[in-house]
Design a protein around this motif. Structure first.
Motif, PDB file in Angstrom:
ATOM      1  N   SER A  87       7.881   9.154 -13.482  1.00 46.51           N
ATOM      2  CA  SER A  87       7.172   8.020 -12.879  1.00 46.51           C
ATOM      3  C   SER A  87       8.047   7.305 -11.868  1.00 46.51           C
ATOM      4  CB  SER A  87       6.720   7.042 -13.970  1.00 46.51           C
ATOM      5  OG  SER A  87       5.797   7.649 -14.839  1.00 46.51           O
ATOM      6  N   LEU A  88       9.309   7.077 -12.220  1.00 45.71           N
ATOM      7  CA  LEU A  88      10.227   6.414 -11.286  1.00 45.71           C
ATOM      8  C   LEU A  88      10.450   7.264 -10.042  1.00 45.71           C
ATOM      9  CD1 LEU A  88      12.856   4.985 -13.801  1.00 45.71           C
ATOM     10  CD2 LEU A  88      11.223   3.676 -12.436  1.00 45.71           C
ATOM     11  N   ALA A  89      10.525   8.583 -10.235  1.00 43.25           N
ATOM     12  CA  ALA A  89      10.690   9.476  -9.089  1.00 43.25           C
ATOM     13  C   ALA A  89       9.475   9.413  -8.165  1.00 43.25           C
ATOM     14  CB  ALA A  89      10.921  10.908  -9.577  1.00 43.25           C
ATOM     15  N   VAL A  90       8.292   9.400  -8.738  1.00 42.90           N
ATOM     16  CA  VAL A  90       7.070   9.322  -7.934  1.00 42.90           C
ATOM     17  C   VAL A  90       7.023   8.002  -7.158  1.00 42.90           C
ATOM     18  CG1 VAL A  90       4.564   9.159  -8.044  1.00 42.90           C
ATOM     19  CG2 VAL A  90       5.763  10.885  -9.407  1.00 42.90           C
ATOM     20  N   VAL A  91       7.356   6.891  -7.840  1.00 46.60           N
ATOM     21  CA  VAL A  91       7.368   5.589  -7.160  1.00 46.60           C
ATOM     22  C   VAL A  91       8.383   5.588  -6.025  1.00 46.60           C
ATOM     23  CG1 VAL A  91       7.963   3.151  -7.438  1.00 46.60           C
ATOM     24  CG2 VAL A  91       6.531   4.288  -9.141  1.00 46.60           C
ATOM     25  N   MET A  92       9.562   6.139  -6.276  1.00 48.52           N
ATOM     26  CA  MET A  92      10.596   6.181  -5.251  1.00 48.52           C
ATOM     27  C   MET A  92      10.152   7.016  -4.056  1.00 48.52           C
ATOM     28  SD  MET A  92      14.574   7.349  -5.714  1.00 48.52           S
ATOM     29  CE  MET A  92      14.716   6.335  -7.185  1.00 48.52           C
ATOM     30  N   LEU A  93       9.550   8.161  -4.325  1.00 52.06           N
ATOM     31  CA  LEU A  93       9.049   9.002  -3.225  1.00 52.06           C
ATOM     32  C   LEU A  93       8.000   8.266  -2.404  1.00 52.06           C
ATOM     33  CD1 LEU A  93       8.748  12.444  -5.066  1.00 52.06           C
ATOM     34  CD2 LEU A  93      10.288  11.906  -3.167  1.00 52.06           C
ATOM     35  N   ALA A  94       7.086   7.583  -3.079  1.00 51.30           N
ATOM     36  CA  ALA A  94       6.012   6.882  -2.376  1.00 51.30           C
ATOM     37  C   ALA A  94       6.549   5.738  -1.526  1.00 51.30           C
ATOM     38  CB  ALA A  94       4.982   6.357  -3.381  1.00 51.30           C
ATOM     39  N   VAL A  95       7.462   4.948  -2.104  1.00 51.31           N
ATOM     40  CA  VAL A  95       8.003   3.795  -1.369  1.00 51.31           C
ATOM     41  C   VAL A  95       8.838   4.255  -0.181  1.00 51.31           C
ATOM     42  CG1 VAL A  95       9.575   1.830  -1.525  1.00 51.31           C
ATOM     43  CG2 VAL A  95       7.946   2.261  -3.363  1.00 51.31           C
ATOM     44  N   ASN A  96       9.712   5.244  -0.377  1.00 52.38           N
ATOM     45  CA  ASN A  96      10.547   5.723   0.730  1.00 52.38           C
ATOM     46  C   ASN A  96       9.719   6.425   1.801  1.00 52.38           C
ATOM     47  OD1 ASN A  96      12.907   4.742  -0.348  1.00 52.38           O
ATOM     48  ND2 ASN A  96      13.383   6.615  -1.466  1.00 52.38           N
ATOM     49  N   PHE A  97       8.656   7.122   1.377  1.00 51.87           N
ATOM     50  CA  PHE A  97       7.746   7.730   2.360  1.00 51.87           C
ATOM     51  C   PHE A  97       7.122   6.654   3.227  1.00 51.87           C
ATOM     52  CE2 PHE A  97       3.360   8.650   3.517  1.00 51.87           C
ATOM     53  CZ  PHE A  97       3.479   9.836   4.228  1.00 51.87           C
ATOM     54  N   MET A  98       6.615   5.602   2.600  1.00 51.70           N
ATOM     55  CA  MET A  98       5.964   4.533   3.356  1.00 51.70           C
ATOM     56  C   MET A  98       6.957   3.823   4.282  1.00 51.70           C
ATOM     57  SD  MET A  98       3.590   1.416   1.903  1.00 51.70           S
ATOM     58  CE  MET A  98       4.902   0.771   0.857  1.00 51.70           C
ATOM     59  N   MET A  99       8.185   3.573   3.803  1.00 50.87           N
ATOM     60  CA  MET A  99       9.191   2.924   4.635  1.00 50.87           C
ATOM     61  C   MET A  99       9.513   3.779   5.864  1.00 50.87           C
ATOM     62  SD  MET A  99      13.221   2.227   3.812  1.00 50.87           S
ATOM     63  CE  MET A  99      13.554   3.988   4.028  1.00 50.87           C
ATOM     64  N   THR A 100       9.730   5.080   5.642  1.00 49.40           N
ATOM     65  CA  THR A 100      10.058   5.977   6.755  1.00 49.40           C
ATOM     66  C   THR A 100       8.910   6.061   7.749  1.00 49.40           C
ATOM     67  OG1 THR A 100      11.436   7.294   5.261  1.00 49.40           O
ATOM     68  CG2 THR A 100      10.786   8.319   7.336  1.00 49.40           C
ATOM     69  N   TYR A 101       7.703   6.196   7.228  1.00 50.58           N
ATOM     70  CA  TYR A 101       6.523   6.308   8.086  1.00 50.58           C
ATOM     71  C   TYR A 101       6.387   5.070   8.972  1.00 50.58           C
ATOM     72  CZ  TYR A 101       1.947   8.366   9.173  1.00 50.58           C
ATOM     73  OH  TYR A 101       0.884   8.959   9.816  1.00 50.58           O
ATOM     74  N   LEU A 102       6.510   3.881   8.377  1.00 54.28           N
ATOM     75  CA  LEU A 102       6.344   2.645   9.137  1.00 54.28           C
ATOM     76  C   LEU A 102       7.466   2.433  10.151  1.00 54.28           C
ATOM     77  CD1 LEU A 102       5.110   0.231   6.319  1.00 54.28           C
ATOM     78  CD2 LEU A 102       3.775   1.142   8.234  1.00 54.28           C
TER      79      LEU A 102
END
Length: 519
Positions: A49-64
């Motif tokens: 779960s923590l890995a999924v959250v980290m992937l999602a947050v870092n994906f969104m940060m990079t995208y933006l």
């Protein structure tokens, strides 16, 4: 050199997110795996779960960053890669965390000191895990997406984070107990967030306080007040409040000691300490007790093994490290160092009024057993930390109770020192910043919002001793003459009580909030 093939922004953000997880966050997941209780299935679910959250947050940060800032976004991602690599090197090599203290040390370190860390392994680590990813971020061609796709991707990322948070809501307590460690190992958020916190704290240090109205000292009687601010000391484990264990063997026999019912205004250090030092509980930054007393002409000294106090503007602010250099014959590993040389410090003062504030850390978790010399390990066996204590709460309570026994020794020794100074009127006040949970209802440590916090996190000890003839007490100990329970005092009573003890006549003084009354 063959030109890199263009990729979509979506793919670019995925690669950066996965790379950040794999290259820079292994220590984070190692800590989670080693410190999570429960069966293997629950542990695995939390890690995933923590890995999924980290992937999602870092994906969104990079995208933006890429979508909104383009070239600047590339540059920022490259810089983050270099810092990530450096941070992971120091975490794995020196077993540090990128918390606020470490970040403060980084900004306060001179080149001559930092150069001592330079080595081939450092440069190789930065090159492989920092420079190469940074170059890829700078040089990889990216086909930008449309705004609609950006909205969908970022919205989906947020949705994933929310769903995972709801699925792991039962882990909220565990995460709150380990927030410092987790936050100090999570890249790049550890140093980003803590750098912002440090900048905010330093801005607060420079913030202009709301000055209190001027007062004046009304007599030349030699008087000293020693205010001891305890850390995480809860009322429930003090023998003086009816606890069945002998955690206060010395103070329970101390003549003239008064015990008060008190409550903290918050369950964490910064707010609790501020409330002790201010004239009223408020979100505003009013001039706090040491600053005001110093400005009124009192000789003020602050000694600390802790942190989180409001901005202190006095001439003598001493950390435990600085005191250890001055008093080399005193064990520097425990809070006894804060009490070293107090008699000499007081009696050599050139002023008639002296205020000493000792900001301790004796009962702070999670490693209670490290907070006292071993001769004070009266209750055995002990849990080394909260993680062990979750499995056997009795062992955790043993360790915590030993911190109270050590506190008892320190306060009794202080009172004996003050009692021997016959030429001075003297007072000792001990009050804690907040309480502590020790397994009640499955809760540990402190920091819950007041609206949901258990009483163990805000019911605190308040102990007062004064030399003979030095002010009078309101009788708050035990039941009153009419059989009613005594009133519960709030932390800001300390400000007004100390002002009285120091004979400062001031419009800021509120008699209703004074522990003492004039004879």
């Amino acid at each position: 050199m063959k030109q890199l093939r263009p990729i979509s922004l979506f793919t670019f953000a995925c690669v950066v997110s996965i790379g950040t997880l794999v290259l820079y966050n292994i220590p984070f997941f190692q800590y989670v795996a080693e410190n999570t209780n429960g069966n293997w299935a629950g542990r695995a679910f939390l890690i995933v779960s923590l890995a999924v959250v980290m992937l999602a947050v870092n994906f969104m940060m990079t995208y933006l960053l890429m979508f909104l800032l383009r070239i600047v976004g590339r540059f920022l991602l490259a810089v983050l890669a270099l810092i990530n690599a450096t941070a992971v090197y120091f975490i794995t090599t020196y077993n540090v965390m990128m918390d606020a203290t470490t970040i403060a040390n980084v900004f306060n370190t001179r080149y001559s000191e930092a150069s001592g860390f330079f080595s081939w392994s450092l440069w190789i680590g930065i090159t492989v895990f920092g420079v190469l990813p940074a170059l890829w971020c700078l040089l990889q061609p990216v086909v930008m997406d449309k705004a609609r796709k950006m909205s969908i991707c970022c919205g989906a990322s947020l949705g994933v984070v929310v769903v995972e948070a709801l699925l792991n809501i039962n882990q909220t307590l565990w995460i709150s107990q380990h927030d410092t460690e987790l936050g100090g190992l999570l890249q790049p958020w550890s140093y980003v967030v803590n750098t912002v916190r440090l900048a905010s704290f330093r801005m607060d240090e420079q913030a202009e306080e709301i000055r209190l109205p001027d007062g004046k000292i009304t007599d030349n009687e030699k008087a000293v007040v020693v205010l001891v601010i305890g850390e995480s000391a809860r009322k429930a484990n003090f023998q003086l409040y009816g606890y069945q264990r002998q955690t206060n063997p010395r103070l329970s026999r101390c003549e003239g000691l008064k015990v008060y019912q008190a409550t903290a205004c918050a369950t964490y250090t910064t707010a609790g300490t501020k409330a002790i030092l201010e004239p009223q509980n408020t979100d505003e930054l009013y001039e706090v007790l040491p600053n005001y007393a110093f400005r009124m002409g009192v000789d003020v000294s602050w000694r600390t093994s802790n942190w989180g106090e409001p901005p202190i503007h006095i001439d003598e602010y001493l950390t435990d490290g600085e005191l250890a250099e001055k008093y080399a014959d005193t064990n520097k590993d425990y809070d006894g160092i804060l009490f070293a040389g107090l008699r000499e410090r007081i009696t050599t003062s050139k002023k008639d009024k002296v205020l000493i504030i000792l900001h301790t850390s004796t009962s702070h978790g999670p490693n209670y057993s490290d907070k006292y010399p071993k001769e004070f390990e009266i209750f055995k066996p002990v849990a080394r930390n909260v993680e062990e204590g979750e499995k056997n709460v009795a062992l955790l309570v043993n360790a915590y109770d030993n911190t109270i026994v050590y506190t008892d020794f320190l306060l009794d020794s202080l009172i004996s020192t003050l009692r021997s100074m016959e030429d001075w009127k003297s007072a000792m006040i001990f009050i804690s910043d907040h309480g502590e949970s020790l397994g009640e209802k499955g809760m540990f440590m402190h920091g819950l919002p007041m609206r949901i916090a258990p009483k163990e996190q805000y019911e605190i000890p308040l102990l007062v001793w004064t030399s003979d003839g030095f002010r009078d007490y309101r009788s708050y100990g035990g039941r009153q003459a009419d059989g009613s329970l005594p009133p519960v005092l709030e932390q800001h009573y300390i400000f007004h009580s100390v002002i009285n003890l120091l004979s400062i006549d001031s419009p800021a003084y509120n008699k209703k909030h004074d522990i003492f009354v004039a004879r």
